[in-house]
Motif scaffolding. Structure first.
Motif, PDB file in Angstrom:
ATOM      1  N   VAL A   1       0.849  -1.204   0.000  1.00  0.00           N
ATOM      2  CA  VAL A   1       0.000   0.000   0.000  1.00  0.00           C
ATOM      3  C   VAL A   1       0.881   1.251   0.000  1.00  0.00           C
ATOM      4  O   VAL A   1       0.618   2.227  -0.707  1.00  0.00           O
ATOM      5  N   LEU A   2       1.956   1.169   0.791  1.00  0.00           N
ATOM      6  CA  LEU A   2       2.891   2.287   0.855  1.00  0.00           C
ATOM      7  C   LEU A   2       3.464   2.600  -0.533  1.00  0.00           C
ATOM      8  O   LEU A   2       3.578   3.741  -0.951  1.00  0.00           O
ATOM      9  N   ARG A   3       3.773   1.520  -1.258  1.00  0.00           N
ATOM     10  CA  ARG A   3       4.341   1.690  -2.587  1.00  0.00           C
ATOM     11  C   ARG A   3       3.344   2.418  -3.493  1.00  0.00           C
ATOM     12  O   ARG A   3       3.691   3.287  -4.268  1.00  0.00           O
ATOM     13  N   MET A   4       2.054   2.051  -3.355  1.00  0.00           N
ATOM     14  CA  MET A   4       1.037   2.710  -4.193  1.00  0.00           C
ATOM     15  C   MET A   4       0.944   4.196  -3.829  1.00  0.00           C
ATOM     16  O   MET A   4       0.772   5.048  -4.698  1.00  0.00           O
ATOM     17  N   ALA A   5       1.084   4.487  -2.505  1.00  0.00           N
ATOM     18  CA  ALA A   5       1.000   5.887  -2.076  1.00  0.00           C
ATOM     19  C   ALA A   5       2.174   6.683  -2.648  1.00  0.00           C
ATOM     20  O   ALA A   5       2.018   7.813  -3.106  1.00  0.00           O
ATOM     21  N   VAL A   6       3.349   6.057  -2.635  1.00  0.00           N
ATOM     22  CA  VAL A   6       4.529   6.736  -3.164  1.00  0.00           C
ATOM     23  C   VAL A   6       4.374   6.955  -4.675  1.00  0.00           C
ATOM     24  O   VAL A   6       4.653   8.029  -5.203  1.00  0.00           O
TER      25      VAL A   6
ATOM     26  N   ALA B   1      -2.970   9.084 -10.796  1.00  0.00           N
ATOM     27  CA  ALA B   1      -3.085   9.358  -9.360  1.00  0.00           C
ATOM     28  C   ALA B   1      -4.456   8.896  -8.853  1.00  0.00           C
ATOM     29  O   ALA B   1      -4.572   8.270  -7.785  1.00  0.00           O
ATOM     30  N   ASP B   2      -5.493   9.156  -9.631  1.00  0.00           N
ATOM     31  CA  ASP B   2      -6.846   8.741  -9.218  1.00  0.00           C
ATOM     32  C   ASP B   2      -6.957   7.225  -9.170  1.00  0.00           C
ATOM     33  O   ASP B   2      -7.550   6.663  -8.248  1.00  0.00           O
ATOM     34  N   ALA B   3      -6.386   6.569 -10.181  1.00  0.00           N
ATOM     35  CA  ALA B   3      -6.450   5.102 -10.223  1.00  0.00           C
ATOM     36  C   ALA B   3      -5.741   4.521  -9.001  1.00  0.00           C
ATOM     37  O   ALA B   3      -6.214   3.554  -8.388  1.00  0.00           O
ATOM     38  N   LEU B   4      -4.629   5.137  -8.604  1.00  0.00           N
ATOM     39  CA  LEU B   4      -3.886   4.620  -7.445  1.00  0.00           C
ATOM     40  C   LEU B   4      -4.674   4.850  -6.153  1.00  0.00           C
ATOM     41  O   LEU B   4      -4.680   4.007  -5.262  1.00  0.00           O
ATOM     42  N   ARG B   5      -5.366   5.987  -6.084  1.00  0.00           N
ATOM     43  CA  ARG B   5      -6.203   6.233  -4.898  1.00  0.00           C
ATOM     44  C   ARG B   5      -7.245   5.108  -4.766  1.00  0.00           C
ATOM     45  O   ARG B   5      -7.449   4.545  -3.688  1.00  0.00           O
ATOM     46  N   LEU B   6      -7.866   4.769  -5.888  1.00  0.00           N
ATOM     47  CA  LEU B   6      -8.898   3.718  -5.858  1.00  0.00           C
ATOM     48  C   LEU B   6      -8.304   2.382  -5.412  1.00  0.00           C
ATOM     49  O   LEU B   6      -8.908   1.648  -4.634  1.00  0.00           O
TER      50      LEU B   6
ATOM     51  N   ARG C   1      -5.250  10.677   2.296  1.00  0.00           N
ATOM     52  CA  ARG C   1      -5.540  12.106   2.368  1.00  0.00           C
ATOM     53  C   ARG C   1      -4.336  12.845   1.797  1.00  0.00           C
ATOM     54  O   ARG C   1      -3.213  12.353   1.858  1.00  0.00           O
ATOM     55  N   ASP C   2      -4.594  14.046   1.262  1.00  0.00           N
ATOM     56  CA  ASP C   2      -3.487  14.808   0.688  1.00  0.00           C
ATOM     57  C   ASP C   2      -2.838  15.654   1.762  1.00  0.00           C
ATOM     58  O   ASP C   2      -3.418  16.637   2.218  1.00  0.00           O
ATOM     59  N   GLY C   3      -1.630  15.248   2.177  1.00  0.00           N
ATOM     60  CA  GLY C   3      -0.868  16.074   3.112  1.00  0.00           C
ATOM     61  C   GLY C   3      -0.143  17.130   2.299  1.00  0.00           C
ATOM     62  O   GLY C   3      -0.344  17.239   1.101  1.00  0.00           O
ATOM     63  N   ALA C   4       0.726  17.879   2.987  1.00  0.00           N
ATOM     64  CA  ALA C   4       1.475  18.895   2.252  1.00  0.00           C
ATOM     65  C   ALA C   4       2.500  18.184   1.387  1.00  0.00           C
ATOM     66  O   ALA C   4       3.555  17.802   1.861  1.00  0.00           O
ATOM     67  N   GLY C   5       2.179  17.977   0.131  1.00  0.00           N
ATOM     68  CA  GLY C   5       3.137  17.411  -0.803  1.00  0.00           C
ATOM     69  C   GLY C   5       3.195  15.896  -0.829  1.00  0.00           C
ATOM     70  O   GLY C   5       3.921  15.322  -1.607  1.00  0.00           O
ATOM     71  N   ARG C   6       2.486  15.201   0.053  1.00  0.00           N
ATOM     72  CA  ARG C   6       2.549  13.746  -0.021  1.00  0.00           C
ATOM     73  C   ARG C   6       1.240  13.134   0.469  1.00  0.00           C
ATOM     74  O   ARG C   6       0.477  13.745   1.204  1.00  0.00           O
TER      75      ARG C   6
END
Ligand SMILES: Nc1ncnc2c1ncn2[C@@H]1O[C@H](COP(=O)(O)OP(=O)(O)OP(=O)(O)O)[C@@H](O)[C@H]1O
Ligand SMILES: [Zn+2]
Length: 463
Positions: free
Chosen positions: A414-419, A433-438, A448-453
């Motif tokens: 999951v971390l890899r997908m977030a990166v 980016a949307d596909a990865l969120r899904l 959630r969108d943090g500052a830059g990550r």
């Protein structure tokens, strides 16, 4: 006024301003692991250097196409074309097929780099998936008169190139036959194998070719795969410094034979990680530490990342447990300090400029890190400090602004997908980016969108 990105080019032996071949885009090729054993933390230092480079390029708004090869055939136990294929040695040691150990160690390697928050490349290129391209490349080299046949292989004739060895400033005269190097059937000690014949040896990995049954030499894979996936001339080629005298020198020779020029516009090399008393941490010598060894001893993988960032990529770094401990303490304090700062501030332009200037000076991560500490002690408003450090963390990759969400709660997949999603957002690939969120949500996590990550946590169980 943004500063220019200056990079030290090994070939020209000087700092050069980076100018992409195609505006807005960068082709980046890194020599990847030979998957016959675990990667050690020295190997991983090389990939951390590549990751920093890629992140700094992306921070400049450049869209980076990053290709990393997986060497799963042809790398012999000696870089000078003698000895056994490392894959066959690994296969015998583990009592599994060469194909199985390649798949196993590729997987472990990819997990290691995810734990270090190294962005996965745009493309992994496996040598055994590109045999036809390698045969085609060798055929062209032969047709152009740069190859000859001996009893054991098709060799590249390095005498055909006046400037062979320029990358390493090799003195070819000192390497004439009859001096100190055993040349066997080769015409010159610097000649290297393009295609090795299986002969009477029983091999697990072998293919038919116009020259007979056998397998490709180690250097041809990178020439064939970089050409296929990045074109005959791309921007930056990177690797560890041990690749300068043989592997990269020979990649350049192969390209010159086929195209009349080298493959890349810039060549960058990372210095070794050393253990006290040895020049290089090395699998072959058996004196190495794995990332898992550090984790088993209670260290966060990112403490190792922090340690690596405290040294310049072109300086040797001596590993010690004391230094790792100090890095873990430093990282913990930095995370704690950032976690107390309020969100929703704006990046401080002056500090951003100073940090960018450090990174632009040939990736001076140590300078950028000390600026992070200086900023924390400065009178800059707290929310601006957080936003500025979150921006810097796009380059450092320490997971600073999301420190409220412990990385350990999120599985590496999951971390890899977030990166990957962060990278897609940086490169403005919104659909990706949307596909990865899904996909992250489908795995039971929310983003959630943090500052830059991306900040990822588990979806709370229904009450
Ligand atoms: N001690 C080290 N420090 C930094 N980078 C290293 C070190 N050893 C190898 N590398 C780099 O790691 C990358 C992967 O190399 P590879 O998997 O082919 O390892 P290797 O050369 O077979 O390892 P070893 O020399 O330990 O047997 C290369 O870019 C190489 O230059
Ligand atoms: Zn290579």
């Amino acid at each position: 006024m943004p500063t220019e990105l200056m990079l030290f080019d090994t070939l020209q032996h000087r700092l050069r301003p980076f100018v992409p071949l195609r505006e807005g885009h960068v082709g980046l090729y890194a020599c990847g692991p030979t998957v016959y054993d675990h990667a050690h933390i020295g190997n991983l230092r090389s990939y951390l250097f590549g990751d920093t480079l890629r992140r700094v390029l992306a921070l400049n708004g450049l869209c980076v196409r990053h290709v990393v090869n997986i060497t799963d055939v042809g790398h012999l136990t000696s870089d000078a074309d003698s000895g056994e294929d490392k894959m066959e040695t690994g296969s015998r040691r583990m009592g599994r097929s060469a194909w199985e150990i390649a798949a196993y160690f590729t997987d472990v390697f990819q997990r290691d780099i995810a734990a270090l928050r190294i962005l996965p490349p745009t493309l992994w290129a496996r040598a055994t998936d590109h045999i036809a391209e390698q045969i085609d490349f060798i055929g062209d080299i032969e047709r152009r008169g740069f190859a000859y046949r001996t009893s054991d292989a098709i060799y590249f004739d390095t005498e055909m190139l006046d400037d062979y060895g320029a990358l390493a400033r090799l003195d070819k005269r000192g390497l004439r036959p009859g001096h100190r190097v055993d040349v066997g059937d080769k015409r010159s000690p610097t000649d290297f194998a393009l295609w090795k014949f299986s002969g009477s040896a029983r091999r697990q990995m072998e293919w038919d070719s116009p020259w007979g049954r056998g397998f490709p030499g180690w250097h041809i894979e990178c020439s064939a795969m970089s050409e296929k996936h990045l074109g005959a001339l791309f921007d930056i080629h990177i690797g560890g410094e041990d690749h300068i005298p043989v592997h990269h020198t020979n990649e350049i020779a192969q390209h010159q034979a086929r195209h009349g020029h080298g493959p890349a516009n810039y060549w960058l090399h990372g210095a070794f990680l050393q253990l006290e008393g040895s020049a290089k941490m090395s699998k072959s010598d058996g004196n190495f530490l794995r990332l898992q060894t550090l984790v088993d001893a209670g260290y966060d993988p990112l403490a190792y990342r922090y340690l690596v960032l405290t040294a310049h990529y072109r300086s040797p770094l001596v590993f010690s447990w004391e230094a790792l401990k100090a890095a873990q303490t430093g990282l913990g304090r930095l995370r704690q300090a950032v976690a107390t700062l309020p969100e929703a501030g704006a990046v401080d332009a002056d500090w951003q400029h100073r940090m960018r200037s450090a990174l632009h000076h040939d990736l001076n991560t140590a300078g950028a890190l000390s600026l992070a500490w200086e900023l924390l002690r400065s009178p800059v408003p707290a929310a601006a400090k957080r936003a500025t450090l979150a921006w810097l963390d796009n380059a450092l990759g320490l997971g600073l602004a999301g420190s409220a969400t412990p990385v350990v709660d999120v599985p590496p997949t999951v971390l890899r997908m977030a990166v990957e999603r962060d990278l897609a957002r940086q490169e403005k690939r919104w659909a990706d980016a949307d596909a990865l969120r899904l996909r992250i949500e489908a795995a039971g996590y929310r983003v959630r969108d943090g500052a830059g990550r991306s900040m990822v946590d588990r979806v709370p169980a229904p009450q």
